[in-house]
Design an enzyme around this catalytic site. Structure first.
Site, mmCIF file in Angstrom:
data_model
loop_
_atom_site.group_PDB
_atom_site.id
_atom_site.type_symbol
_atom_site.label_atom_id
_atom_site.label_comp_id
_atom_site.label_asym_id
_atom_site.label_seq_id
_atom_site.Cartn_x
_atom_site.Cartn_y
_atom_site.Cartn_z
ATOM 1 N N LYS A 38 -12.207 -0.557 -0.180
ATOM 2 C CA LYS A 38 -11.325 0.165 -0.467
ATOM 3 C C LYS A 38 -12.712 0.587 -2.095
ATOM 4 C CE LYS A 38 -7.374 -0.508 2.361
ATOM 5 N NZ LYS A 38 -7.058 -1.377 2.313
ATOM 6 N N HIS A 80 -5.920 -4.381 -1.688
ATOM 7 C CA HIS A 80 -5.712 -3.407 -3.090
ATOM 8 C C HIS A 80 -5.411 -3.697 -4.232
ATOM 9 C CE1 HIS A 80 -4.699 0.889 -0.849
ATOM 10 N NE2 HIS A 80 -4.235 -0.144 0.430
ATOM 11 N N SER A 101 0.403 -0.991 -0.094
ATOM 12 C CA SER A 101 -0.002 -0.095 -0.491
ATOM 13 C C SER A 101 1.131 1.095 0.246
ATOM 14 C CB SER A 101 -1.061 -0.250 1.285
ATOM 15 O OG SER A 101 -0.534 -0.036 2.081
HETATM 16 C C1 PLP Z 1 -7.103 -1.678 3.873
HETATM 17 C C2 PLP Z 1 -5.908 -3.056 4.261
HETATM 18 C C3 PLP Z 1 -6.489 -3.850 4.680
HETATM 19 C C4 PLP Z 1 -7.764 -3.579 5.565
HETATM 20 O O1 PLP Z 1 -9.162 -3.392 5.286
HETATM 21 P P1 PLP Z 1 -10.299 -2.788 5.689
HETATM 22 O O2 PLP Z 1 -11.388 -3.642 5.151
HETATM 23 O O3 PLP Z 1 -10.527 -1.265 5.492
HETATM 24 O O4 PLP Z 1 -10.373 -2.935 7.141
HETATM 25 C C5 PLP Z 1 -6.057 -4.851 5.420
HETATM 26 N N1 PLP Z 1 -4.713 -5.530 4.399
HETATM 27 C C6 PLP Z 1 -4.254 -4.781 3.374
HETATM 28 C C7 PLP Z 1 -2.693 -4.905 2.993
HETATM 29 C C8 PLP Z 1 -4.976 -2.987 3.648
HETATM 30 O O5 PLP Z 1 -4.521 -2.529 2.619
#
Ligand code: PLP
Length: 392
Positions: free
Chosen positions: A240, A209, A181
């Site tokens: 996301k 992502h 990320s």
């Molecule tokens: C954003 C993210 C999460 C968390 O996801 P949410 O649904 O926002 O809790 C988990 N793993 C990775 C790699 C992320 O980038």
């Protein structure tokens, strides 16, 4: 009362001295390619709303209808009285989408990692994790008694060493983010899978992502690399690109059944409200029926990244719509972010400890919602701000 919290306040004051104390920045409008912040309409380059689905008419309509028909909440955890038919439908649809036998939805991507890792690993097992994996993977690992090995970021020699050093474990689980990320690079999944197969280890990929971004119709990195059927556990988020809220694991019936009995966030926290689940169902239809959104996302990414590089900015090793603008110095990173806001762009600085010291950056994410005109305006702002601060 205040006295009892003094030890915390001291730490906060320290953060203020170090310039790492942060205020939450409220949006005064809905999420979108432009947002209102402190009364100013600015171009949004800091969301994970890759496809603009937070504002898609089909998702909003599905949510409204679900509230009318099924109410605002569910009133129970899934295992007692909180499973609606639509919860099961979503899981079937996600499994189909991911080309797996089954899937299970959790309250968020964060709790999915915690729930899965803590349930399936014991002191007889070893977990082997990329050093840059997401906090939710790190915390999930902390909840287990499994042996831990951390390999250097995307370094296959380091991974192989860890595999060699962990023979004798009941299960070895290699776990990686699909897309990282902070840098926007993609995990070398074909090599990871080949090594795991060589050493008889399992693979778990967190595609938070990559869901809705990579692979056919946004199926993720496993599909992107043609590895369907060779990755044991795929985690995804519904928060996301999917535009709503939640997380899921796509895998076998065995893992699903096991997690229904042992996945602690699943067992002990209330299920998603109808609006959330219905909107996620609608989002999957949008992914299948409107592939042009993903094309637009990648076109925008190419346009914006090329523009930044032409201006002389360092965009690191990004391979995805996450494009970091690496500044280095922490204070300068924040100054660039402030200047960008002045010139009409919201792009947050990310500094130590989220990224290593001296690698402060503006992390930008373009979306399918941005018009090329907006992206050109953003590039103009980057040019003005970068020159004003002597970065380019
Ligand atoms: C954003 C993210 C999460 C968390 O996801 P949410 O649904 O926002 O809790 C988990 N793993 C990775 C790699 C992320 O980038």
């Amino acid at each position: 009362m205040k006295e009892a919290f003094r030890y915390l306040q001291e730490e906060l004051d320290q953060m203020k001295d170090n310039n790492t104390f942060r205020q939450l920045i409220p949006l005064e409008s809905k999420q979108g390619s432009k947002v209102d912040i402190h009364g100013k309409n600015v171009i949004q380059l800091s969301s994970n709303n890759y496809l603009g689905l937070t504002d898609h008419p089909k998702l909003k309509q599905a949510a409204i209808e679900a509230v009318e028909k099924y109410g605002a909440g569910t009133g129970s955890v899934r295992t007692i009285a909180g499973t609606l038919s639509m919860h099961n439908q979503l899981e079937e649809k996600l499994a189909d989408f991911k080309h797996t036998e089954a899937s299970l939805v959790f309250q968020s991507g964060f709790t999915t990692n915690q729930g899965v890792l803590s349930a399936i690993l014991s002191d007889q097992d070893v977990v082997i994790s990329d050093e840059l994996n997401h906090a939710s993977i790190i915390d999930g690992i902390r909840l287990t008694k499994a042996g831990r090995k951390i390999y250097k970021h995307a370094d296959m020699d380091s991974l192989e060493e860890a595999l060699k050093a962990s023979t004798g474990a009941r299960t070895r689980l290699v776990v990686t983010d699909g897309v990282f990320s902070m840098d926007g690079d993609i995990a070398p999944l074909p090599e990871i899978v080949a090594l795991a197969e060589k050493y008889d280890a399992m693979v778990m990929v967190d595609d938070a992502h990559a869901s809705g971004v990579l692979g056919k119709n946004g199926r993720g990195t496993v599909n992107h690399f043609g590895l369907d059927g060779r990755v044991h556990i795929q985690v995804g988020t519904l928060s996301k690109a999917i535009g709503v809220l939640g997380g899921y694991v796509a895998s076998t019936n065995t893992l699903r059944d096991y997690l229904i009995h042992k996945g602690r966030p699943f067992l002990f926290s209330t299920s998603h409200p109808p609006a959330v689940t219905a909107a996620c169902l609608a989002a999957l239809d949008v992914l299948l029926n409107e592939p042009e959104l993903i094309e637009k996302l990648w076109d925008n990414r190419a346009f914006f990244k090329k523009g930044l590089e032409a201006l002389g900015f360092d965009t690191g090793k990004s391979e995805t719509p996450i494009t970091p603008v690496v500044v280095g110095d922490e204070a300068k990173t924040h100054q660039l972010s402030d200047k960008l806001y002045e010139y009409g762009v919201f792009a947050q600085g990310i500094v130590f400890p989220t990224v290593p010291k001296g690698t402060g950056r503006i992390r930008t994410i373009v979306t399918a919602q941005h018009t090329q005109e907006e992206l050109q305006q953003a590039l103009n702002a980057f040019e003005k701000a970068g020159k004003a601060l002597g970065i380019i």
